[in-house]
Design a protein around this motif. Structure first.
Motif, PDB file in Angstrom:
ATOM      1  N   ILE A  37      27.118 -16.575  60.966  1.00  0.00           N
ATOM      2  CA  ILE A  37      26.315 -16.100  62.082  1.00  0.00           C
ATOM      3  C   ILE A  37      24.898 -15.795  61.609  1.00  0.00           C
ATOM      4  CG2 ILE A  37      28.305 -15.202  63.340  1.00  0.00           C
ATOM      5  CD1 ILE A  37      27.520 -12.392  62.387  1.00  0.00           C
ATOM      6  N   VAL A  38      23.965 -15.686  62.547  1.00  0.00           N
ATOM      7  CA  VAL A  38      22.582 -15.394  62.183  1.00  0.00           C
ATOM      8  C   VAL A  38      22.530 -14.054  61.455  1.00  0.00           C
ATOM      9  CG1 VAL A  38      20.271 -14.872  63.060  1.00  0.00           C
ATOM     10  CG2 VAL A  38      21.590 -16.741  64.056  1.00  0.00           C
ATOM     11  N   PHE A  39      21.942 -14.059  60.266  1.00  0.00           N
ATOM     12  CA  PHE A  39      21.746 -12.838  59.491  1.00  0.00           C
ATOM     13  C   PHE A  39      20.851 -11.906  60.299  1.00  0.00           C
ATOM     14  CE2 PHE A  39      19.130 -10.517  56.320  1.00  0.00           C
ATOM     15  CZ  PHE A  39      20.147  -9.736  55.782  1.00  0.00           C
ATOM     16  N   TYR A  40      21.247 -10.652  60.428  1.00  0.00           N
ATOM     17  CA  TYR A  40      20.578  -9.721  61.328  1.00  0.00           C
ATOM     18  C   TYR A  40      19.076  -9.594  61.077  1.00  0.00           C
ATOM     19  CZ  TYR A  40      20.518  -6.183  57.636  1.00  0.00           C
ATOM     20  OH  TYR A  40      20.276  -5.503  56.472  1.00  0.00           O
ATOM     21  N   GLY A  41      18.641  -9.656  59.835  1.00  0.00           N
ATOM     22  CA  GLY A  41      17.227  -9.510  59.517  1.00  0.00           C
ATOM     23  C   GLY A  41      16.361 -10.627  60.072  1.00  0.00           C
ATOM     24  N   ASN A  42      16.973 -11.785  60.342  1.00  0.00           N
ATOM     25  CA  ASN A  42      16.193 -12.896  60.890  1.00  0.00           C
ATOM     26  C   ASN A  42      15.688 -12.617  62.295  1.00  0.00           C
ATOM     27  OD1 ASN A  42      16.137 -14.681  58.687  1.00  0.00           O
ATOM     28  ND2 ASN A  42      18.257 -15.231  59.088  1.00  0.00           N
ATOM     29  N   TYR A  43      16.322 -11.696  63.002  1.00  0.00           N
ATOM     30  CA  TYR A  43      15.839 -11.373  64.345  1.00  0.00           C
ATOM     31  C   TYR A  43      14.456 -10.718  64.304  1.00  0.00           C
ATOM     32  CZ  TYR A  43      20.207 -12.783  66.453  1.00  0.00           C
ATOM     33  OH  TYR A  43      21.283 -13.527  66.884  1.00  0.00           O
ATOM     34  N   VAL A  44      14.109 -10.067  63.214  1.00  0.00           N
ATOM     35  CA  VAL A  44      12.759  -9.508  63.086  1.00  0.00           C
ATOM     36  C   VAL A  44      11.742 -10.645  63.004  1.00  0.00           C
ATOM     37  CG1 VAL A  44      11.217  -8.066  61.685  1.00  0.00           C
ATOM     38  CG2 VAL A  44      13.591  -7.368  62.041  1.00  0.00           C
ATOM     39  N   THR A  45      12.097 -11.708  62.289  1.00  0.00           N
ATOM     40  CA  THR A  45      11.226 -12.889  62.241  1.00  0.00           C
ATOM     41  C   THR A  45      11.131 -13.525  63.621  1.00  0.00           C
ATOM     42  OG1 THR A  45      11.767 -13.297  59.931  1.00  0.00           O
ATOM     43  CG2 THR A  45      10.878 -15.155  61.176  1.00  0.00           C
ATOM     44  N   PHE A  46      12.252 -13.646  64.319  1.00  0.00           N
ATOM     45  CA  PHE A  46      12.227 -14.206  65.671  1.00  0.00           C
ATOM     46  C   PHE A  46      11.354 -13.337  66.582  1.00  0.00           C
ATOM     47  CE2 PHE A  46      16.895 -15.691  64.910  1.00  0.00           C
ATOM     48  CZ  PHE A  46      16.459 -16.653  64.010  1.00  0.00           C
ATOM     49  N   GLN A  47      11.459 -12.027  66.414  1.00  0.00           N
ATOM     50  CA  GLN A  47      10.657 -11.086  67.206  1.00  0.00           C
ATOM     51  C   GLN A  47       9.165 -11.305  66.937  1.00  0.00           C
ATOM     52  OE1 GLN A  47      10.730  -6.852  66.063  1.00  0.00           O
ATOM     53  NE2 GLN A  47      11.543  -6.429  68.102  1.00  0.00           N
ATOM     54  N   ASP A  48       8.807 -11.510  65.677  1.00  0.00           N
ATOM     55  CA  ASP A  48       7.410 -11.743  65.317  1.00  0.00           C
ATOM     56  C   ASP A  48       6.907 -13.059  65.906  1.00  0.00           C
ATOM     57  OD1 ASP A  48       5.011 -10.915  63.797  1.00  0.00           O
ATOM     58  OD2 ASP A  48       5.445 -12.724  62.631  1.00  0.00           O
ATOM     59  N   GLU A  49       7.703 -14.104  65.835  1.00  0.00           N
ATOM     60  CA  GLU A  49       7.320 -15.387  66.423  1.00  0.00           C
ATOM     61  C   GLU A  49       7.153 -15.260  67.934  1.00  0.00           C
ATOM     62  OE1 GLU A  49       6.518 -18.273  65.074  1.00  0.00           O
ATOM     63  OE2 GLU A  49       6.896 -17.641  63.022  1.00  0.00           O
ATOM     64  N   THR A  50       7.981 -14.438  68.541  1.00  0.00           N
ATOM     65  CA  THR A  50       7.900 -14.221  69.982  1.00  0.00           C
ATOM     66  C   THR A  50       6.604 -13.514  70.345  1.00  0.00           C
ATOM     67  OG1 THR A  50      10.310 -14.145  70.099  1.00  0.00           O
ATOM     68  CG2 THR A  50       9.109 -13.239  71.975  1.00  0.00           C
TER      69      THR A  50
END
Length: 144
Positions: free
Chosen positions: A22-35
């Motif tokens: 599954i997506v490693f939880y810390g990657n959502y911070v990167t997704f948040q930044d890209e957003t």
């Protein structure tokens, strides 16, 4: 509830998953930044505009809640909205959903402080940014 703006889609890469698949939880911070970057581009106020006007933003707080898991090759729809604009700070709400079934995967907030690019010191969020955001976002953020 104020609307979110779907501004960034990404397909989960294998490298973004963990041993559980599954997506490693810390990657959502990167997704948040890209957003955030995509959100700025939506109303034509990207980082190049920050620099041209002599200011930038630094992240000072991130919070995320995880609701469901995403896996390799899932397409995520990332959305954002400006929630509050203070004198020197900006807080944006974020959410990520899986495109295939609209399942909410993660939600949270990111807070930035405006800084003067020359001194690195906190500065007032410029009026032209506030005005551009207010023209773009249907429900205005709370102004503090």
């Amino acid at each position: 509830m104020a609307e979110y703006y779907d501004v960034f889609e990404n397909r989960v890469r294998f490298a973004e998953t963990d041993m559980q698949g599954i997506v490693f939880y810390g990657n959502y911070v990167t997704f948040q930044d890209e957003t955030f970057n995509a959100f700025l581009r939506k109303f034509d106020y990207g980082y190049d505009t920050f620099e041209a006007r002599g200011w930038d933003v630094h992240v000072v707080h991130v919070d995320l809640d995880y609701h469901a898991s995403a896996e390799f090759d899932d397409v995520l729809v990332n959305a954002m909205r400006a929630e509050t604009i203070g004198t020197k700070s900006l807080t944006f709400a974020y959410r990520a959903r899986r495109k295939a079934d609209d399942a909410l995967l993660a939600s949270g907030h990111v807070t930035y402080v405006a800084v003067d690019t020359e001194t690195g010191e906190p500065c007032r969020v410029p009026d032209d940014f506030r005005e551009a955001l207010l023209k773009f976002q249907e429900t205005p953020p709370e102004m503090k």
